[in-house]
Design an enzyme around this catalytic site. Sequence first.
Site, PDB file in Angstrom:
ATOM      1  N   ASP A   1      35.069  28.462 -20.836  1.00  0.00           N
ATOM      2  CA  ASP A   1      33.616  28.596 -20.688  1.00  0.00           C
ATOM      3  C   ASP A   1      33.349  29.918 -19.969  1.00  0.00           C
ATOM      4  O   ASP A   1      34.269  30.561 -19.449  1.00  0.00           O
ATOM      5  CB  ASP A   1      33.037  27.384 -19.958  1.00  0.00           C
TER       6      ASP A   1
ATOM      7  N   CYS B   1      45.621   0.364 -17.027  1.00  0.00           N
ATOM      8  CA  CYS B   1      45.962   1.715 -17.449  1.00  0.00           C
ATOM      9  C   CYS B   1      47.193   2.160 -16.644  1.00  0.00           C
ATOM     10  O   CYS B   1      47.471   1.605 -15.579  1.00  0.00           O
ATOM     11  CB  CYS B   1      44.780   2.652 -17.249  1.00  0.00           C
TER      12      CYS B   1
ATOM     13  N   ASP C   1      25.709  32.102 -22.678  1.00  0.00           N
ATOM     14  CA  ASP C   1      24.401  31.641 -23.128  1.00  0.00           C
ATOM     15  C   ASP C   1      23.502  31.408 -21.913  1.00  0.00           C
ATOM     16  O   ASP C   1      23.966  31.447 -20.781  1.00  0.00           O
ATOM     17  CB  ASP C   1      24.553  30.333 -23.925  1.00  0.00           C
TER      18      ASP C   1
ATOM     19  N   CYS D   1      46.560   2.731 -12.836  1.00  0.00           N
ATOM     20  CA  CYS D   1      46.252   1.577 -11.979  1.00  0.00           C
ATOM     21  C   CYS D   1      47.415   0.592 -11.900  1.00  0.00           C
ATOM     22  O   CYS D   1      47.568  -0.092 -10.889  1.00  0.00           O
ATOM     23  CB  CYS D   1      45.036   0.832 -12.506  1.00  0.00           C
TER      24      CYS D   1
HETATM   25  N1  GUN Z   1      28.643  23.518 -19.582  1.00  0.00           N
HETATM   26  C1  GUN Z   1      27.733  22.521 -19.509  1.00  0.00           C
HETATM   27  N2  GUN Z   1      26.580  22.896 -20.105  1.00  0.00           N
HETATM   28  C2  GUN Z   1      26.759  24.155 -20.557  1.00  0.00           C
HETATM   29  C3  GUN Z   1      25.914  25.070 -21.262  1.00  0.00           C
HETATM   30  O1  GUN Z   1      24.767  24.799 -21.606  1.00  0.00           O
HETATM   31  N3  GUN Z   1      26.474  26.288 -21.579  1.00  0.00           N
HETATM   32  C4  GUN Z   1      27.748  26.614 -21.232  1.00  0.00           C
HETATM   33  N4  GUN Z   1      28.220  27.797 -21.591  1.00  0.00           N
HETATM   34  N5  GUN Z   1      28.535  25.765 -20.554  1.00  0.00           N
HETATM   35  C5  GUN Z   1      28.050  24.555 -20.228  1.00  0.00           C
HETATM   36 ZN    ZN Z   2      42.919   2.115 -14.555  1.00  0.00          ZN
END
Ligand code: GUN
Ligand code: ZN
Length: 651
Positions: free
Chosen positions: A88, A275, A123, A278
Site C-alpha cells: 500500500d 483452532c 489515491d 487455541c
Molecule cells: N487501506 C484502507 N483503505 C484504503 C484506501 O482507501 N486506499 C488505500 N490506498 N489504502 C487503504
Molecule cells: Zn482459536
Amino acid sequence: MFELTRRDGLARIGKLETPHGILETPALLPVVNPKLGTVPPRELFDDFGFKAIITNSYIIRSDEKLKERALNEGLHAMLDFPGVIMTDSGTFQSHMYGEVEVKNEDIVSFQRDIGSDIGTVLDIFTEPEWSEEKTAHAVDVTIARTEDAAKLKEKMLLAGVVQGSVYQNLRENCAKRLALVDVDVHPIGGVVPLMEQYRFADLVDVIISSKKGLDPSRPVHLFGAGHPMIFALAALLGCDMFDSASYAKFARTDRFMFPEGTAGLQDMKGLHCHCPACSSHTYEEIVKMKPAERSAIIARHNLWVSKCEIERVKRAILEGDLWELAERRCRAHPALLSALRRLEKHREFLEQYEPLSRDNSLLYTGIETLNRPAFLRYSKRFFARYEYPSSEALVVFEDSTGKPYNRYREGEINKVSAKYNAHYMVHSPFGPVPIELDEIYPIAQSLFPTSEDVETKEYSKTQMEKMSHQQPYPITMMWDEENTMDALEMMCQEAPAFDLDKARVKAVADYQFGKGAGEAFLNGEVKIVKSKSTGKIRNVLLNGEHILSMRANDGFFTLRPPGAKILLQTFPRPRLRVIVKDDAVPFNREGKNVFCAFVEECDKDLRLTDEVLVVDQKDNLVAIGRAMMIREEMLSFQTGVAVKVREGVKE
Ligand code: GUN
Ligand code: ZN
C-alpha cells in the site's frame, strides 16, 4: 492477467498472475507491519498457508534502515516471504494522521524498485462525511494519479483504487474511468470508516456501484476488510481480495474474531475453540499471560478463523450455496442484516449474474431470501414468457404437498382431466406455478419452512393477483375437493384436452429460450420419450430427429444440434448466440471450448449456465454449449472459457 476458474453469480474463484506466482482468489492478505512483526511472514506462509500478504511501502520508505534494506535486498528477502507481496502507498496514513509527505510518482516508483508484486497508487481517501463536491475533486485527482502511476509500473501489477465515498454516482463514474487505465487490480477504497461504524448497508451500495463501473476482467479488492463476518457477503457481491490488519489490532485489545462476530476475552467463559492457536492452551492460561504473549496467541486465532472462513466461502462458491452462507452470516448482527436487506435495491443488477440453475437447492433462510435474484428471475420470465394453454377452466392448488407438484397432485389432476378441459397452477411461495413448470429450478429445487411467514404470503399473493389479471380462463377456482368437482360439473362444457407433456415442452422452452421457442419445437410430428423409472421427460423428437433432452436435476433442456438449428431460425441474431471469430471456428466445430479472446459478440440476455448457440460470422451453427460468463465478461476477459462446448457441429 486474471482468469476465472469457477463462479457463482458475482462471486468467483480466479487466478491472478503475479511476478511471484499465481494468487488464487478469493484471497485474504494479512497485513504485515514491517515494524511490529506480530506474526512473522514466514510463519504466515509456512504454517498458515497464506500465499500473499500486504505491507506498507510508506512505512518502509519513511524508515531509513528499512528503506535501504528493501532497496538493496528486495522486499521478499527483507520480509522473508516467498509468496505474493502487495504494498500500500500511504493513503491510509493520510486518512489516520492527515497529509503524508510523499509524492505519488515517488511512492509508486519505490514500490516497483523494491520488487512489490502489486503496488498501489497514492489515491485520496474519500471520507464518508465529505461533500459531493469535495469527493468529486478527490476522485479526479485519484484518477490522474492512477494514469501517472500506470506509466511507471513496468512488471509490477498496479492497484487503481475506486474512491467516491458514499456517492454512488461518483463511485460508478470513478470505476468506469479507472477501467480505461492500464491497471491490474481494483481495490475499493475509503470503506474502513463504514466498516468501523457498522454501516454495512452503505458498504453494499459502495461495492455494487463500484462493480457496475469496473472492468469485470480485473480482480476487486475490498480495502481494509478483515473481519471474517463480512467475507461471505463481500464475496457474494464480487470482491475477490481482502486484507486484514484487524487480526493484530483486535488481538491487542484481547478480542477474538469469529464469523459470527467478535468476543472479548473478559466476556468469554472459556475458549471453546479448536483452532491450532487455541488448542494448546486453556482459557485460564491465556487470561494469566502477559499481554504481549496473550495477543500473540489471539492474533493467531484471528488468522486461523479468517483463513477458515475464506476457505468456507470458496467451498460455497464451488458448491453453489454462497447465497445461503451469506444470508446465514448476515444474521450475526443487525447491521449485517441491514446490508442483506439493502440487496433488494440491487435486485435488477444481481439478476444479470444469476445462473439459470444451480446444483444445490435454494434454501429459504428468512424473509430476506425473497430478495434473491432467483425470485425476480422467475417472476420476470413467468410474466413475460409464459403462454397460458387454451383450456376452459383453471384449477389452483395450494402448495401444501410435496414436490414436484404434478406428482403429488396426480390423483386430483387425473380426476379433473378425465372429464374436463382444465389447466392447473400451484399457489407457491414464488407466486403462480403452472403445473408444467413444476420441475424447473428453483421451483422444484427449493425448500421453505412449513409455517409460512407474512412476508412470503404477501409476496406470493401479489404475484397471484398479477397473474389473475393476465390469465384468460372463463372459469377459475381454488381446489376444494368435491366442491370443485361439483362446480366444474355445472360450468364446464368442453371435452378434456390438456396434454401435460406437450405443455411442459412448450412452457419450459419458452421460459428457457424465449417466447416462441416452444411453438417452434412442437411444429411437426412430436415424440416425447419418458423415463420408465421416474416418468419424467427424457428426450423430445421432432419429425424423427432428437432435438432436446430434459435434465432430471433442474428440469431444463439441453440442446441437440437439430434443436439448436430450430432456435437459430426462430430468433434473430444475436439472440441466444455467441458469435466467434473465424480462427476459432474449426476448433469449436471439433467440440473445443470457446475462449473469451475469440468471442466477437454475444446476446446480452444470456445468463450463466444458459444453453447457447455458438455461431460463425455468417450465423452458421458451429457448436452448442453452456455459457460460463455473461456478455460483458466474455468481451472483457482475455483468457478463460466463455462457453463450455458440449458438442461441435460439423459443416
Ligand atoms: N487501506 C484502507 N483503505 C484504503 C484506501 O482507501 N486506499 C488505500 N490506498 N489504502 C487503504
Ligand atoms: Zn482459536
